[in-house]
Design an enzyme around this catalytic site. Sequence first.
Site, PDB file in Angstrom:
ATOM      1  N   ASP A  62      -4.873 -14.784   3.313  1.00 33.19           N
ATOM      2  CA  ASP A  62      -6.239 -15.305   3.211  1.00 33.19           C
ATOM      3  C   ASP A  62      -6.977 -15.291   4.544  1.00 33.19           C
ATOM      4  O   ASP A  62      -7.825 -16.154   4.807  1.00 33.19           O
ATOM      5  CB  ASP A  62      -6.233 -16.724   2.622  1.00 33.19           C
ATOM      6  CG  ASP A  62      -5.544 -16.782   1.277  1.00 33.19           C
ATOM      7  OD1 ASP A  62      -5.642 -15.805   0.522  1.00 33.19           O
ATOM      8  OD2 ASP A  62      -4.894 -17.804   0.978  1.00 33.19           O
ATOM      9  N   LYS A 116      -8.985 -10.503   4.839  1.00 33.58           N
ATOM     10  CA  LYS A 116      -8.678  -9.062   4.827  1.00 33.58           C
ATOM     11  C   LYS A 116      -9.700  -8.279   3.996  1.00 33.58           C
ATOM     12  O   LYS A 116     -10.191  -7.242   4.408  1.00 33.58           O
ATOM     13  CB  LYS A 116      -7.272  -8.820   4.234  1.00 33.58           C
ATOM     14  CG  LYS A 116      -6.141  -9.437   5.048  1.00 33.58           C
ATOM     15  CD  LYS A 116      -4.793  -9.211   4.390  1.00 33.58           C
ATOM     16  CE  LYS A 116      -4.568 -10.005   3.128  1.00 33.58           C
ATOM     17  NZ  LYS A 116      -4.510 -11.457   3.291  1.00 33.58           N
ATOM     18  N   GLY A 153      -5.373 -12.673  -3.703  1.00 32.78           N
ATOM     19  CA  GLY A 153      -6.757 -12.993  -4.086  1.00 32.78           C
ATOM     20  C   GLY A 153      -7.643 -12.523  -2.953  1.00 32.78           C
ATOM     21  O   GLY A 153      -7.637 -13.112  -1.877  1.00 32.78           O
ATOM     22  N   HIS A 154      -8.352 -11.417  -3.154  1.00 33.19           N
ATOM     23  CA  HIS A 154      -9.137 -10.793  -2.090  1.00 33.19           C
ATOM     24  C   HIS A 154     -10.622 -10.897  -2.427  1.00 33.19           C
ATOM     25  O   HIS A 154     -11.082 -10.298  -3.397  1.00 33.19           O
ATOM     26  CB  HIS A 154      -8.719  -9.325  -1.926  1.00 33.19           C
ATOM     27  CG  HIS A 154      -7.316  -9.168  -1.405  1.00 33.19           C
ATOM     28  ND1 HIS A 154      -6.680  -7.969  -1.287  1.00 33.19           N
ATOM     29  CD2 HIS A 154      -6.436 -10.094  -0.944  1.00 33.19           C
ATOM     30  CE1 HIS A 154      -5.463  -8.153  -0.770  1.00 33.19           C
ATOM     31  NE2 HIS A 154      -5.292  -9.435  -0.572  1.00 33.19           N
ATOM     32  N   ARG A 210      18.080  -2.950  -8.980  1.00 32.96           N
ATOM     33  CA  ARG A 210      18.045  -1.639  -9.653  1.00 32.96           C
ATOM     34  C   ARG A 210      18.040  -1.756 -11.177  1.00 32.96           C
ATOM     35  O   ARG A 210      18.584  -0.929 -11.890  1.00 32.96           O
ATOM     36  CB  ARG A 210      19.198  -0.754  -9.156  1.00 32.96           C
ATOM     37  CG  ARG A 210      19.008  -0.395  -7.697  1.00 32.96           C
ATOM     38  CD  ARG A 210      20.271   0.014  -7.030  1.00 32.96           C
ATOM     39  NE  ARG A 210      21.211  -1.097  -6.976  1.00 32.96           N
ATOM     40  CZ  ARG A 210      22.433  -0.997  -6.448  1.00 32.96           C
ATOM     41  NH1 ARG A 210      22.847   0.135  -5.948  1.00 32.96           N
ATOM     42  NH2 ARG A 210      23.213  -2.060  -6.419  1.00 32.96           N
ATOM     43  N   GLY A 264      -6.575 -21.456  -6.973  1.00 31.56           N
ATOM     44  CA  GLY A 264      -7.495 -22.577  -6.760  1.00 31.56           C
ATOM     45  C   GLY A 264      -6.872 -23.734  -5.988  1.00 31.56           C
ATOM     46  O   GLY A 264      -7.516 -24.758  -5.759  1.00 31.56           O
TER      47      GLY A 264
HETATM   48  P1  GDP Z   1      -7.932 -12.313   1.948  1.00 30.14           P
HETATM   49  O1  GDP Z   1      -6.917 -12.694   0.924  1.00 30.14           O
HETATM   50  O2  GDP Z   1      -7.332 -12.137   3.303  1.00 30.14           O
HETATM   51  O3  GDP Z   1      -8.765 -11.125   1.551  1.00 30.14           O
HETATM   52  O4  GDP Z   1      -8.909 -13.561   2.092  1.00 30.14           O
HETATM   53  P2  GDP Z   1      -9.522 -14.452   0.878  1.00 30.14           P
HETATM   54  O5  GDP Z   1     -10.549 -13.647   0.191  1.00 30.14           O
HETATM   55  O6  GDP Z   1      -8.442 -15.056   0.074  1.00 30.14           O
HETATM   56  O7  GDP Z   1     -10.141 -15.663   1.710  1.00 30.14           O
HETATM   57  C1  GDP Z   1     -11.094 -15.472   2.701  1.00 30.14           C
HETATM   58  C2  GDP Z   1     -12.372 -16.248   2.310  1.00 30.14           C
HETATM   59  O8  GDP Z   1     -13.207 -16.385   3.448  1.00 30.14           O
HETATM   60  C3  GDP Z   1     -13.222 -15.520   1.271  1.00 30.14           C
HETATM   61  O9  GDP Z   1     -13.853 -16.496   0.473  1.00 30.14           O
HETATM   62  C4  GDP Z   1     -14.250 -14.768   2.107  1.00 30.14           C
HETATM   63  O10 GDP Z   1     -15.471 -14.552   1.418  1.00 30.14           O
HETATM   64  C5  GDP Z   1     -14.464 -15.738   3.242  1.00 30.14           C
HETATM   65  N1  GDP Z   1     -14.766 -15.118   4.544  1.00 30.14           N
HETATM   66  C6  GDP Z   1     -14.265 -13.985   5.089  1.00 30.14           C
HETATM   67  N2  GDP Z   1     -14.714 -13.843   6.361  1.00 30.14           N
HETATM   68  C7  GDP Z   1     -15.509 -14.897   6.605  1.00 30.14           C
HETATM   69  C8  GDP Z   1     -16.237 -15.356   7.757  1.00 30.14           C
HETATM   70  O11 GDP Z   1     -16.221 -14.747   8.820  1.00 30.14           O
HETATM   71  N3  GDP Z   1     -16.914 -16.525   7.642  1.00 30.14           N
HETATM   72  C9  GDP Z   1     -16.938 -17.250   6.476  1.00 30.14           C
HETATM   73  N4  GDP Z   1     -17.631 -18.379   6.461  1.00 30.14           N
HETATM   74  N5  GDP Z   1     -16.267 -16.867   5.388  1.00 30.14           N
HETATM   75  C10 GDP Z   1     -15.547 -15.716   5.454  1.00 30.14           C
HETATM   76  P1  IMO Z   2      -3.657 -12.762  -0.118  1.00 33.68           P
HETATM   77  O1  IMO Z   2      -3.411 -11.272  -0.285  1.00 33.68           O
HETATM   78  C1  IMO Z   2      -1.921 -16.682   0.534  1.00 33.68           C
HETATM   79  C2  IMO Z   2       2.096 -17.330  -1.114  1.00 33.68           C
HETATM   80  C3  IMO Z   2       2.242 -18.330  -2.229  1.00 33.68           C
HETATM   81  C4  IMO Z   2       3.642 -18.860  -1.908  1.00 33.68           C
HETATM   82  C5  IMO Z   2       4.374 -17.608  -1.452  1.00 33.68           C
HETATM   83  C6  IMO Z   2       5.204 -16.930  -2.529  1.00 33.68           C
HETATM   84  O2  IMO Z   2      -4.819 -13.263  -0.874  1.00 33.68           O
HETATM   85  O3  IMO Z   2      -3.658 -13.109   1.326  1.00 33.68           O
HETATM   86  P2  IMO Z   2       4.513 -15.443  -4.632  1.00 33.68           P
HETATM   87  O4  IMO Z   2       3.643 -15.764  -5.815  1.00 33.68           O
HETATM   88  O5  IMO Z   2       4.035 -14.291  -3.823  1.00 33.68           O
HETATM   89  O6  IMO Z   2       5.966 -15.327  -4.981  1.00 33.68           O
HETATM   90  O7  IMO Z   2       4.407 -16.772  -3.706  1.00 33.68           O
HETATM   91  O8  IMO Z   2       3.364 -16.710  -0.994  1.00 33.68           O
HETATM   92  N1  IMO Z   2       1.100 -16.256  -1.365  1.00 33.68           N
HETATM   93  C7  IMO Z   2      -0.090 -16.203  -0.757  1.00 33.68           C
HETATM   94  N2  IMO Z   2      -0.703 -17.073   0.083  1.00 33.68           N
HETATM   95  N3  IMO Z   2      -2.521 -15.536   0.196  1.00 33.68           N
HETATM   96  C8  IMO Z   2      -1.908 -14.643  -0.619  1.00 33.68           C
HETATM   97  O9  IMO Z   2      -2.388 -13.408  -0.854  1.00 33.68           O
HETATM   98  C9  IMO Z   2      -0.658 -14.989  -1.177  1.00 33.68           C
HETATM   99  N4  IMO Z   2       0.192 -14.372  -2.040  1.00 33.68           N
HETATM  100  C10 IMO Z   2       1.268 -15.154  -2.129  1.00 33.68           C
HETATM  101  O10 IMO Z   2       1.267 -19.330  -2.151  1.00 33.68           O
HETATM  102  O11 IMO Z   2       3.581 -19.746  -0.830  1.00 33.68           O
HETATM  103 MG    MG Z   3      -6.556 -14.265  -0.418  1.00 36.15          MG
END
Ligand code: GDP
Ligand code: IMO
Ligand code: MG
Length: 425
Positions: free
Chosen positions: A13, A16, A40-41, A143, A302
């Site tokens: 999170d 990326k 969750g991207h 496997r 969430g």
């Molecule tokens: P990811 O899993 O690494 O792609 O990140 P997530 O999407 O789960 O969480 C990043 C959150 O921060 C998302 O809601 C983005 O819209 C938000 N975000 C990303 N860069 C910025 C930033 O520079 N400032 C703010 N305020 N929000 C950002």
């Molecule tokens: P993105 O790509 C943050 C965490 C889960 C848990 C551990 C193992 O959005 O950065 P799993 O379901 O993979 O077996 O859970 O990894 N986890 C993440 N935490 N961002 C994610 O993806 C995650 N994907 C898995 O919360 O601690």
């Molecule tokens: Mg994420």
Amino acid sequence: MPATLIIGTQWGDEGKAKVIDYLSNDMDIVVRYQGGSNAGHTVKVDGNTYVFHLIPSGILYPDVICVLGAGMAIDPEAFFNELQSLELKNIQYKDRLRVADNAHILLPHHRLMDQKSEENLGDNKIGTTKRGIGLCYADKVARVGIRLADIYTDSFYTKRLPHLIENKNILLEKIYGIEPLKISEVSDYLKEYAEKFQKYVVNVSYYLNMELGSAKKVMLEGAQGTMLDLDYGTYPFVTSSNPTTGGAIIGSGINFQFIENVIGITKAYVTRVGEGPFPTEIMGADADHLRKLGNEFGATTGRPRRVGWFDVEIIRHSARVNGLHSIVLTKLDILDSFESIKVAVGYELRGKRISYFPSSDYDNIRVLYEEYPGWNEPIHECKNYGDLPKNAKKYITALEKFCGVPIKLISVGPSRESTLVKNKS
Ligand code: GDP
Ligand code: IMO
Ligand code: MG
């Protein structure tokens, strides 16, 4: 043409997807190389919010081809649901999607087993996303997994599948207390998806190396982050794949010599979802405050994300493991209102200074902090690095010095426009 690799440097999170979307403008192909619908991207463009779980974050560009790589665990239901939500948002994807024939298929019983296994672990639970990820990868390593390529051959249905299911049923019934699977039902399920997937399936290594050889620009998209890596993260509180550079090579099948640029995505503070060690974690009201400012709630489940101060030791670890060439610092704007900002500049383990991220004994880490003055003004409208307040630049320069990796881009908001190129003021 060289390939660019995007890696989360913390516990996921980091932002990326925002950065991948920003950089995709310049790419021909974006490849997800590991993980599944646990990711969750989030991408925010023109007031619209898109959350991707399996689909690469380059999909919003109409000329970019998106590939689901061999290292992924693909839940067919999640995949086709996600395609439906793309359709609802008028995103045309049909000729632009490829899926590796050696990616693993995640089945509904993997999800059920994940839930049960978390229940059974009680206080030792990992806090997974309950998407079945660990159980699908467990089959892969043992496997006894099912790959996309398998479901197109008759012998798989007559010979291998019945055997796999008979064995799985022993485990499901005796250990997990889950209804046994029926061979005919699993067979029908896979045949139905075989047809639906057919137009997307490719031999991913052949495809990507050919494209790279003919001057196409490829970006590799990691899910999760380095500290969730199965081998280099905080085991066992990790995910079951390798988000790090090694995982990108395995999970895409590209010749490693194509990778010329490894970019680490790093949040200006740290978050983690689920259980496990977190040396710089902030608790109580201060944590609630930062969580609220950063809207730190899981994009997949969430759940409230745990929050903490920037930790230099984990970024140095990440730089070593991944070979980072540069860093994109994200969510700097979230720190706008802080009087002072703490940075963890090192660790002591059982009273001794260490300069690596330990593999256990996390309770005995003492974190050494330095404090930096805040800037107390909003920065989300800054357009150039030079527009940033003096103290924000000092914070960035300090992080750069401690981490030993150049920070090349700074993100000050979720949109594409809120991205500053350092050194160009
Ligand atoms: P990811 O899993 O690494 O792609 O990140 P997530 O999407 O789960 O969480 C990043 C959150 O921060 C998302 O809601 C983005 O819209 C938000 N975000 C990303 N860069 C910025 C930033 O520079 N400032 C703010 N305020 N929000 C950002
Ligand atoms: P993105 O790509 C943050 C965490 C889960 C848990 C551990 C193992 O959005 O950065 P799993 O379901 O993979 O077996 O859970 O990894 N986890 C993440 N935490 N961002 C994610 O993806 C995650 N994907 C898995 O919360 O601690
Ligand atoms: Mg994420």
